[in-house]
Design a protein around this motif. Structure first.
Motif, PDB file in Angstrom:
ATOM      1  N   ARG A   1      -4.557  13.573   2.622  1.00  0.00           N
ATOM      2  CA  ARG A   1      -4.279  12.475   3.531  1.00  0.00           C
ATOM      3  C   ARG A   1      -3.212  12.893   4.548  1.00  0.00           C
ATOM      4  O   ARG A   1      -3.249  12.464   5.695  1.00  0.00           O
ATOM      5  CB  ARG A   1      -3.798  11.269   2.716  1.00  0.00           C
TER       6      ARG A   1
ATOM      7  N   LEU B   1      -1.304  12.909  -2.597  1.00  0.00           N
ATOM      8  CA  LEU B   1      -1.153  12.694  -1.153  1.00  0.00           C
ATOM      9  C   LEU B   1      -1.822  13.784  -0.344  1.00  0.00           C
ATOM     10  O   LEU B   1      -2.107  13.619   0.830  1.00  0.00           O
ATOM     11  CB  LEU B   1       0.339  12.639  -0.780  1.00  0.00           C
TER      12      LEU B   1
ATOM     13  N   ARG C   1       0.671   3.994  -2.901  1.00  0.00           N
ATOM     14  CA  ARG C   1       0.400   5.414  -2.666  1.00  0.00           C
ATOM     15  C   ARG C   1       1.505   6.290  -3.224  1.00  0.00           C
ATOM     16  O   ARG C   1       1.268   7.427  -3.613  1.00  0.00           O
ATOM     17  CB  ARG C   1       0.245   5.696  -1.173  1.00  0.00           C
TER      18      ARG C   1
ATOM     19  N   SER D   1       0.838  -1.212   0.000  1.00  0.00           N
ATOM     20  CA  SER D   1       0.000   0.000   0.000  1.00  0.00           C
ATOM     21  C   SER D   1       0.870   1.257   0.000  1.00  0.00           C
ATOM     22  O   SER D   1       0.512   2.255  -0.632  1.00  0.00           O
ATOM     23  CB  SER D   1      -0.975  -0.010   1.173  1.00  0.00           C
TER      24      SER D   1
END
Ligand SMILES: Nc1ncnc2c1ncn2[C@@H]1O[C@H](COP(=O)(O)OP(=O)(O)O)[C@@H](O)[C@H]1O
Ligand SMILES: [Mg+2]
Lengths: 279, 235
Positions: A224, A221, A158, A154
């Motif tokens: 987040r 990004l 990302r 993950s």
């Protein structure tokens, strides 16, 4: 002077102290709050009374001429200056309202919550997999191999690197291209589930295509993680950030919405710098 | 009001911006001349000179294209920021407006042969003064652009009322003429269009004033004026 003719065009050198937040952010809860921060290297003062709030849904760019203290200030946000013997930091810095200099604050933990990506990609001379797994392992974030596999995948996803490396996770991280190495470092920062990511000129060693990929990644990004990025490339600041802070000679000269800083800066020093009239 | 205390570190960038300003000046000179000539031809029934006004409009069209090309080059090659960017965008917009002003001169010139020489009616004598104010506005506002002078732009903005007043007065007079004698209608209609064209020149100068003010200050002129009227302006 007739007040209608007193245009705001007159940009003064000694502009009033910049607000620690852009006007639009007044009253919002910041992710990090720095108040009256000074940094000294021995006798020399590198940062002079800087107060700034950064927000978790914004990319904040720090711009300014070389040597103005951008990196020094960025490093105060996760106490990286602690690692420089001559450096001394004063002032107050909070992460989610918590004093990062409080005795109870665990610095290792702080640096996991406030991750950092450097100018030169610096992967460990280990496998791609190990580069990512290292952080979660020392922070005890996983209890099984499959959980670790998941974090590695993950994080690489990302960071937009998974498809390029999924078949060669055992190869050395240093064998990747510069742009891939930088994304690996971003994946490594992401793997420990940070809240803030600090980037210090993350693209300055990269070619334009690798740079565009990192910029796109920053865009992905955002939301987040709170992101603060130091860049000497003003076009990059304009492209990736929503807030821009202009530093000059260790001072925060102006802080505001990126769209305003680049179209209508308030301080003359900002205007001169961004229009290429500096020095 | 001049923000540029220093030139760019890259001198060629200054040259590019100065070239854009020079182009706008040149266009302004041509447009002013065209309006003044058209009105002079109207007064003197100089049909040959009127033809020249019409032919000369092509120069303005060419300069507008040249300005656009250069502005786009500056944006692409120099990545202008802040005041510089506002200047380049203003040059782009202003050149389009000045080209329109040229069209009004051409339009006036085209009507001249249609006016019957023997049938002078009164408002004709007001036209030169009205045109003088409108062309002066164009002249001053383009100077303000070249000098980045927000105050001068604002003074032009405030002068538009005089042109509007002239137009309203001419409009009423012509209407009276039309009602008094229907033989005057054709003649009066042409004059009315001419007056309207001059009035539009004033409006365009006002629009340019807003563009110049924004380029020089980063603030919108109507907002500024509204603030002053509300007493909120900082002294
Ligand atoms: N480790 C250090 N020791 C002593 N002085 C330093 C150190 N790091 C930076 N400086 C000085 O602090 C000032 C700010 O540097 P820096 O934060 O690296 O600026 P920037 O990132 O904006 O280029 C400069 O004058 C630099 O020479
Ligand atoms: Mg630096």
């Amino acid at each position: 002077m007739n007040d209608i003719t007193t245009t705001k065009a007159e940009k003064v050198d000694t502009a009033p102290d910049p607000l620690p937040v852009a006007e639009v952010d007044q009253g919002r809860k910041p992710k990090m709050r720095a108040q009256h921060v000074n940094v000294f290297y021995g006798e020399k003062q590198a940062i002079n009374d800087v107060s700034i709030n950064i927000f978790d849904d914004k990319v904040t760019a720090f711009i300014g001429p070389s040597g103005c203290g951008k990196s020094t200030f960025l490093r105060t946000l996760n106490r990286m200056n602690d690692t420089i013997p001559s450096a001394r930091v004063t002032g107050h810095i909070e992460l989610d309202g918590e004093d990062i200099h409080a005795p109870a604050m665990d610095v290792v933990q702080l640096r996991a919550r406030v991750g950092m990506v450097f100018q030169k990609p610096n992967p460990f001379p280990k496998s791609i997999y190990e580069n990512i797994a290292y952080g979660p392992r020392i922070h005890g974030l996983t209890s099984s191999k499959s959980e670790m596999d998941q974090i590695v995948e993950s994080s690489l996803r990302r960071a937009g690197l998974w498809d390029e490396v999924k078949d060669r996770l055992d190869e050395s991280g240093t064998a990747l291209s510069g742009g891939q190495q930088q994304r690996l470092c971003i994946a490594r920062a992401i793997a420990v589930d940070p809240e803030v990511i600090l980037m210090d000129e993350p693209c300055s060693a990269l070619d334009p295509i690798a740079t565009a990929k990192i910029e796109e990644l920053i865009h992905e990004l955002r939301g987040r993680y709170a992101i603060a990025i130091v860049t000497h490339n003003m076009q990059q600041a304009a492209r990736v950030s929503q807030r821009t802070a202009f530093f000059h000679l260790g001072e925060l000269v102006e802080y505001g919405k990126t769209s305003e800083i680049f179209t209508n800066p308030k301080a003359k020093r900002t205007q001169d710098y961004i229009t290429g009239r500096y020095g | 009001m001049n923000e540029e205390t220093t030139g760019h570190t890259l001198k060629a960038f200054d040259d590019d911006l100065n070239r854009l300003r020079a182009l706008i000046s040149q266009m302004g000179g041509l447009a002013e001349h065209a309006i003044r000539e058209a009105i002079r031809c109207l007064q003197t029934r100089d049909l040959d000179a009127a033809k020249e006004v019409i032919a000369n409009d092509a120069k303005l069209d060419a300069l507008e294209i040249e300005t656009e090309k250069r502005a786009i080059q500056v944006i692409a090659l120099r990545a202008p920021m802040a005041g510089d960017l506002r200047d380049v965008v203003a040059a782009l917009k202003i050149s389009a407006v000045v080209e329109r002003i040229g069209d009004y001169a051409k339009n006036i010139a085209k009507r001249i042969p249609k006016l019957e020489a023997s049938r002078d009616i009164e408002p004709l004598s007001l036209m030169p003064e009205m045109a003088r104010i409108a062309t002066e506005m164009v002249h001053d506002v383009l100077n303000a652009f070249v000098e980045r002078d927000a105050e001068a732009a604002m003074r032009v903005y405030e002068r538009d009322q005089a042109v509007d007043d002239f137009y309203n007065s001419i409009f009423r007079t012509l209407l009276t003429h039309m009602m008094e004698n229907q033989h005057n209608i054709g003649q009066a209609a042409h004059l009315l269009f001419i007056a309207k064209n001059i009035e539009r020149v004033g409006d365009h100068a006002t629009n340019i004033a807003e563009m110049v003010y924004y380029a020089a200050t980063g603030e919108h002129l109507p907002d500024r004026i509204a603030k002053v009227e509300e007493g909120e302006a900082d002294n």
